[in-house]
Structure formats: structure tokens, C-alpha cells
Write a protein that holds these residues in place. Structure first.
Motif, PDB file in Angstrom:
ATOM      1  N   GLU A 137       0.885  -1.171   0.000  1.00 35.44           N
ATOM      2  CA  GLU A 137       0.000   0.000   0.000  1.00 35.44           C
ATOM      3  C   GLU A 137       0.918   1.214   0.000  1.00 35.44           C
ATOM      4  O   GLU A 137       1.556   1.531   0.999  1.00 35.44           O
ATOM      5  CB  GLU A 137      -0.900   0.005   1.236  1.00 35.44           C
ATOM      6  CG  GLU A 137      -1.962  -1.082   1.252  1.00 35.44           C
ATOM      7  CD  GLU A 137      -3.160  -0.783   0.354  1.00 35.44           C
ATOM      8  OE1 GLU A 137      -3.110   0.229  -0.371  1.00 35.44           O
ATOM      9  OE2 GLU A 137      -4.125  -1.563   0.384  1.00 35.44           O
ATOM     10  N   THR A 138       0.994   1.891  -1.131  1.00 36.42           N
ATOM     11  CA  THR A 138       1.996   2.939  -1.319  1.00 36.42           C
ATOM     12  C   THR A 138       1.693   4.227  -0.563  1.00 36.42           C
ATOM     13  O   THR A 138       2.535   5.133  -0.518  1.00 36.42           O
ATOM     14  CB  THR A 138       2.158   3.253  -2.817  1.00 36.42           C
ATOM     15  OG1 THR A 138       0.866   3.538  -3.368  1.00 36.42           O
ATOM     16  CG2 THR A 138       2.761   2.058  -3.541  1.00 36.42           C
ATOM     17  N   GLY A 139       0.513   4.318   0.030  1.00 33.72           N
ATOM     18  CA  GLY A 139       0.150   5.503   0.789  1.00 33.72           C
ATOM     19  C   GLY A 139      -1.357   5.678   0.801  1.00 33.72           C
ATOM     20  O   GLY A 139      -2.094   4.854   0.258  1.00 33.72           O
ATOM     21  N   PHE A 140      -1.816   6.777   1.420  1.00 36.00           N
ATOM     22  CA  PHE A 140      -3.251   7.028   1.586  1.00 36.00           C
ATOM     23  C   PHE A 140      -3.718   8.141   0.651  1.00 36.00           C
ATOM     24  O   PHE A 140      -3.330   9.298   0.823  1.00 36.00           O
ATOM     25  CB  PHE A 140      -3.545   7.405   3.034  1.00 36.00           C
ATOM     26  CG  PHE A 140      -3.511   6.259   3.997  1.00 36.00           C
ATOM     27  CD1 PHE A 140      -4.675   5.623   4.393  1.00 36.00           C
ATOM     28  CD2 PHE A 140      -2.298   5.815   4.500  1.00 36.00           C
ATOM     29  CE1 PHE A 140      -4.639   4.557   5.281  1.00 36.00           C
ATOM     30  CE2 PHE A 140      -2.245   4.750   5.394  1.00 36.00           C
ATOM     31  CZ  PHE A 140      -3.427   4.117   5.787  1.00 36.00           C
ATOM     32  N   LEU A 141      -4.575   7.786  -0.288  1.00 34.00           N
ATOM     33  CA  LEU A 141      -5.176   8.810  -1.138  1.00 34.00           C
ATOM     34  C   LEU A 141      -6.122   9.699  -0.346  1.00 34.00           C
ATOM     35  O   LEU A 141      -6.413  10.827  -0.757  1.00 34.00           O
ATOM     36  CB  LEU A 141      -5.941   8.150  -2.292  1.00 34.00           C
ATOM     37  CG  LEU A 141      -5.096   7.371  -3.310  1.00 34.00           C
ATOM     38  CD1 LEU A 141      -5.996   6.753  -4.366  1.00 34.00           C
ATOM     39  CD2 LEU A 141      -4.048   8.266  -3.961  1.00 34.00           C
ATOM     40  N   SER A 142      -6.592   9.197   0.780  1.00 28.14           N
ATOM     41  CA  SER A 142      -7.503   9.969   1.631  1.00 28.14           C
ATOM     42  C   SER A 142      -6.789  11.079   2.396  1.00 28.14           C
ATOM     43  O   SER A 142      -7.439  11.956   2.967  1.00 28.14           O
ATOM     44  CB  SER A 142      -8.228   9.035   2.598  1.00 28.14           C
ATOM     45  OG  SER A 142      -7.325   8.147   3.234  1.00 28.14           O
ATOM     46  N   ASN A 143      -5.459  11.045   2.419  1.00 25.44           N
ATOM     47  CA  ASN A 143      -4.668  12.123   3.014  1.00 25.44           C
ATOM     48  C   ASN A 143      -4.277  13.083   1.893  1.00 25.44           C
ATOM     49  O   ASN A 143      -3.629  12.679   0.929  1.00 25.44           O
ATOM     50  CB  ASN A 143      -3.430  11.541   3.693  1.00 25.44           C
ATOM     51  CG  ASN A 143      -2.534  12.600   4.298  1.00 25.44           C
ATOM     52  OD1 ASN A 143      -1.799  13.280   3.593  1.00 25.44           O
ATOM     53  ND2 ASN A 143      -2.586  12.736   5.616  1.00 25.44           N
ATOM     54  N   GLU A 144      -4.671  14.334   2.005  1.00 25.05           N
ATOM     55  CA  GLU A 144      -4.494  15.277   0.894  1.00 25.05           C
ATOM     56  C   GLU A 144      -3.033  15.413   0.459  1.00 25.05           C
ATOM     57  O   GLU A 144      -2.716  15.413  -0.731  1.00 25.05           O
ATOM     58  CB  GLU A 144      -5.057  16.650   1.290  1.00 25.05           C
ATOM     59  CG  GLU A 144      -6.548  16.663   1.575  1.00 25.05           C
ATOM     60  CD  GLU A 144      -7.377  16.363   0.341  1.00 25.05           C
ATOM     61  OE1 GLU A 144      -7.037  16.848  -0.740  1.00 25.05           O
ATOM     62  OE2 GLU A 144      -8.375  15.627   0.480  1.00 25.05           O
ATOM     63  N   GLU A 145      -2.150  15.540   1.431  1.00 25.28           N
ATOM     64  CA  GLU A 145      -0.731  15.703   1.095  1.00 25.28           C
ATOM     65  C   GLU A 145      -0.192  14.457   0.406  1.00 25.28           C
ATOM     66  O   GLU A 145       0.511  14.557  -0.615  1.00 25.28           O
ATOM     67  CB  GLU A 145       0.085  15.995   2.358  1.00 25.28           C
ATOM     68  CG  GLU A 145       1.566  16.201   2.077  1.00 25.28           C
ATOM     69  CD  GLU A 145       2.376  16.417   3.344  1.00 25.28           C
ATOM     70  OE1 GLU A 145       3.602  16.576   3.225  1.00 25.28           O
ATOM     71  OE2 GLU A 145       1.793  16.432   4.450  1.00 25.28           O
ATOM     72  N   GLU A 146      -0.525  13.287   0.951  1.00 30.76           N
ATOM     73  CA  GLU A 146      -0.002  12.054   0.367  1.00 30.76           C
ATOM     74  C   GLU A 146      -0.643  11.762  -0.985  1.00 30.76           C
ATOM     75  O   GLU A 146       0.011  11.205  -1.877  1.00 30.76           O
ATOM     76  CB  GLU A 146      -0.204  10.887   1.323  1.00 30.76           C
ATOM     77  CG  GLU A 146       0.663   9.678   0.991  1.00 30.76           C
ATOM     78  CD  GLU A 146       0.929   8.811   2.191  1.00 30.76           C
ATOM     79  OE1 GLU A 146       2.112   8.633   2.556  1.00 30.76           O
ATOM     80  OE2 GLU A 146      -0.041   8.294   2.782  1.00 30.76           O
ATOM     81  N   ARG A 147      -1.902  12.145  -1.153  1.00 31.90           N
ATOM     82  CA  ARG A 147      -2.542  12.005  -2.467  1.00 31.90           C
ATOM     83  C   ARG A 147      -1.760  12.761  -3.532  1.00 31.90           C
ATOM     84  O   ARG A 147      -1.487  12.228  -4.625  1.00 31.90           O
ATOM     85  CB  ARG A 147      -3.974  12.536  -2.416  1.00 31.90           C
ATOM     86  CG  ARG A 147      -4.694  12.497  -3.759  1.00 31.90           C
ATOM     87  CD  ARG A 147      -5.825  13.495  -3.828  1.00 31.90           C
ATOM     88  NE  ARG A 147      -5.348  14.873  -3.672  1.00 31.90           N
ATOM     89  CZ  ARG A 147      -6.136  15.923  -3.643  1.00 31.90           C
ATOM     90  NH1 ARG A 147      -7.446  15.777  -3.731  1.00 31.90           N
ATOM     91  NH2 ARG A 147      -5.627  17.135  -3.515  1.00 31.90           N
ATOM     92  N   ASP A 148      -1.395  13.998  -3.221  1.00 28.74           N
ATOM     93  CA  ASP A 148      -0.648  14.805  -4.195  1.00 28.74           C
ATOM     94  C   ASP A 148       0.721  14.189  -4.472  1.00 28.74           C
ATOM     95  O   ASP A 148       1.206  14.228  -5.619  1.00 28.74           O
ATOM     96  CB  ASP A 148      -0.496  16.236  -3.680  1.00 28.74           C
ATOM     97  CG  ASP A 148      -1.829  16.973  -3.608  1.00 28.74           C
ATOM     98  OD1 ASP A 148      -2.796  16.516  -4.261  1.00 28.74           O
ATOM     99  OD2 ASP A 148      -1.894  17.986  -2.894  1.00 28.74           O
TER     100      ASP A 148
END
Length: 237
Positions: free
Chosen positions: A198-209
Motif C-alpha cells: 500500500e503505497t500511501g493514503f489517497l484519503s490524506n491530501e498531502e499524500e494524495r498529491d
């Protein structure tokens, strides 16, 4: 005549120097490929009408495909033989069984998973890596995490730990640990060391970007590939 022989000899020596220097610039001329002889199946999660998680215009299937292709390039440079379950925007069925039709989206998604399993079995790889992006209702959570099945292949935990450690060291933005789970079908069924990243959380705005950023994707791909390389080295030491 002697002058011509001397000229031919000089030209021949010059050609040898050029060939040597060209090969010497490639470290493989001196060292065996780190992952030579290793076959790896990479699976970009979701695809086609199954977009997976999303946040705004950032869709999981696009992130996973981009990162998976970058991982493939990194591993190929290391000498591995890499197989992709999907290499286009579509799901695995659209790429490998385009004539198949299904009565519902649920049935298509189920058969798509079964086909991924079949592809892994048919290629008989040394490792299986499936790449995803996470999303949950709470936007505060972030950080890449690697999972393995608690009753899967006995080496899956070691592989997961190697990839997680590499992600922590390379990305420097998570302290998460590799975690055993029991609800991912492919991790349980694949009879090879298998992990889900799981490369990160799209639900987190910073990590989505970040996950939508090409440079960040490349860095994540490097971290995953390095983790795989570290696992292989430990395995054969």
C-alpha cells in the motif's frame, strides 16, 4: 605495405579501446546482475471500470499502474525478468481475455482476481508483488505499508519486512512496520513469497498529491525495488 599493416593495427587497437571503454562504463561488464535469474510478477491493483480508491481526480488504478511500471524498469535494470499482470488502463481481463463478458461488475471483479492468480501460477515466478494505494474515511492517516498473508508462503514475511524497511529508509516519511493480514485472496493463494504494497493514503491530501507526482512515484518504485534486491541478497547469503 608495412605502412598499411601499421595503419590497420592502429585502427584495430583503437576499436578495442572503444569497445572496452563502452563496456567498462556499464558495471555489468565487471559484476553479475544483482537480480539475474530472478523472475518477478508485478500486479498493478484494480484497472478498467474498477478504479479502486480515489480522491478528486487521483484514482488508485492510475497510481498503481504508474508505480508498477516504474518498479518494473528498476527491477529490469537489476537483471530481473519481470512480468506485469496488466500494462494498460484496463483490468487484467481486458488485456488477457478481452472476449469474456460477465453479468455483473461484482462477477467481473471476482474473475479478474482469479485470472491474476492464474497468470502468477503460469509464469512460476520467484516473487509476487501487488501494488495498491489506500483510502479510509479519516484523512489524518498516511504512510506506505507492506502486508503479507499470515498463512501464506513462509518467506512472505521476510520479503515484506525487507520492502518495508527500504520504504522507511528511502521515503523517510513513515515508521510503519510490515503487517500480517488474512483477507487478501492473492496473498493467500499464490504459492510463492507474496506481498501487497500500500503505497500511501489517497484519503490524506498531502499524500494524495505525492502519489500523483511522477518524481515521488519514481522514488517509491526505487524503494520497492531496493527492498526486493535486499531480500534476494539475504535469501542467498
Amino acid at each position: 605495405m608495412r605502412r598499411w599493416l601499421a595503419l590497420i593495427f592502429v585502427i584495430f587497437c583503437s576499436m578495442l579501446v572503444v569497445v572496452y571503454e563502452t563496456n567498462a562504463s556499464d558495471r555489468r561488464f565487471f559484476l553479475p546482475e544483482p537480480l539475474g535469474g530472478v523472475k518477478i510478477v508485478l500486479d498493478a491493483g484494480h484497472g478498467g471500470i474498477d478504479g479502486g480508491a480515489s480522491n478528486g481526480e487521483v484514482i488508485e488504478k492510475d497510481v498503481t499502474l504508474a508505480i508498477t511500471k516504474k518498479v518494473a524498469r528498476q527491477l529490469t535494470r537489476l537483471g530481473a525478468e519481470v512480468v506485469l499482470t496488466r500494462s494498460t488502463d484496463g483490468d487484467v481481463l481486458s488485456e488477457h481475455a478481452p472476449s469474456e463478458t460477465f453479468p455483473t461488475l461484482r462477477e467481473r471483479k471476482k474473475q479478474d482476481i482469479f485470472l491474476r492468480e492464474t497468470l502468477v501460477e503460469s509464469h512460476e515466478p520467484d516473487l509476487f508483488i501487488t501494488i495498491h494505494a489506500n483510502a479510509i474515511p479519516n484523512s489524518k492517516w498516511r504512510g506506505a505499508q507492506v502486508f503479507y498473508h499470515q498463512t501464506g508462503h513462509e518467506k512472505s514475511a521476510t520479503l515484506a519486512q525487507a520492502v518495508q524497511q527500504s520504504i522507511r529508509e528511502t521515503m523517510e516519511n513513515t515508521e510503519r512496520e510490515a503487517l500480517a493480514i488474512k483477507n487478501v485472496y492473492l496473498l493467500k493463494k499464490v504459492e510463492k513469497p507474496a506481498v501487497l504494497v500500500e503505497t500511501g493514503f489517497l484519503s490524506n491530501e498531502e499524500e494524495r498529491d505525492l502519489l500523483a507526482n511522477d518524481s515521488y512515484q519514481e522514488k517509491m518504485a526505487f524503494a520497492i525495488a531496493r527492498g526486493i534486491e535486499n531480500y534476494i541478497h539475504v535469501k542467498y547469503e
